[in-house]
Scaffold this active site. Sequence first.
Site: not given
Ligand code: C5P
Length: 294
Positions: A10, A99-100, A102, A135
Amino acid sequence: MFLLKQSPCKVNLLLNILGKRADGFHELETLMQPVNVCDELAFERTRNGIELSCNDHSLPTDSGNLVFRAAESFRAATGISEGVKIHLEKKIPVAAGLGGGSGNAATTLLALNELFGGALPSEKLIHIAAGLGSDIPFFLQDKPALAVGRGEQVQPLDFFPALRNKAFMLIHPGFGISTPWAYKNLARFPAALNGPKGRGKKLAALLQSDDLNAAAPEFYNSLEAPAFEKFPVLKLFKDFLASNGARAALMSGSGSATFAICDSVPAAEALIEKFKSRFGPNCWTAVVRNVSQP
Ligand code: C5P
C-alpha cells in the site's frame, strides 16, 4: 491442500496524525491505496505446528515474523490442532512504509481461513488483525480506504476516479526507517504531531474528480517531518520527482519508501530513468499500473 497467494503493498496518499493518545499510540486519519507490487505466500496444511521459510534470510522465521504470529493467532482462535507450512517470497522492501509485513499477516489470516474451511467470521479476522498491528485490517480487503483510530478502523472506499489509468512508481533508498522511531521523533514537530482533523475526508472527496490536479496539493504525510530531518535525501527524492513530471510525490507511511503518481506506465518508467541518472542506479524501484475498479 495447497494455496498460493499474492500479498500486495500500500501507499498512504495521506497520513495525518491528530495527536498522541494515552495508550502510547497516535490518533490518525489515513487514506490507504492498494498497490500491486506483491510478495508471494504459499500455504500447505500439515499434521501439526507452524513451519515458516523465507527467501530473505535476514528476516526471522519464528514469532519475530508477523506471518508466524498471524498463524499462531489463527490456531489459537480456532483451536485447530493441525498445522501449516508457509513459504514467504519477499519482493516488497522491508521497513519501507509500504505495509509489506502487515499485508503478509493479513494474507496469512485469509489463507488459513480458506485452508481450514472458513472457520472464522470476518469480524473475528478483523479483531485478530487489529491485535497484530495497526495496518493489518486494511489488508483484509482490497479497496482504497480511509482508516482512523490508530489505523485499524477501516472504511473501504470506491476506487478513486482521479487515479484511473495512472501508474505508481516506488523508490526504496536501501535503508529502512523503524516505525516506532518515526512516531517517537514526531514529538519534536508539534505542528505535524497535531494535524487538523478532516484532511482524509477532504482528499477522498477531491479524488472523486477525474482530474488529479485539485487533489495533488492535499497529499500529506506527518511522518515526513522526522524522516526528512534525519534523512534529507528523502526530501531531495520527493522534490526531484515532483519537479520532473510526477503528478504527486510523497513518502509512504513511516518511510523510507517514496512514491510518485504518473500519467502512465511509460511516463513512470521515463521518470525512473531520470531519477537513476540523477541519483545513481542503486535504489530499489518499481513501476505498476494503478489498481482500479475490476
Ligand atoms: O501497530 P503497529 O505494530 O504497526 O505499530 C508499531 C509502532 O508504531 C507502535 O508500537 C507505536 O510506537 C507506533 N504507532 C503509533 N501510532 C499508531 C500506529 C503505530 O504510535 N497509530
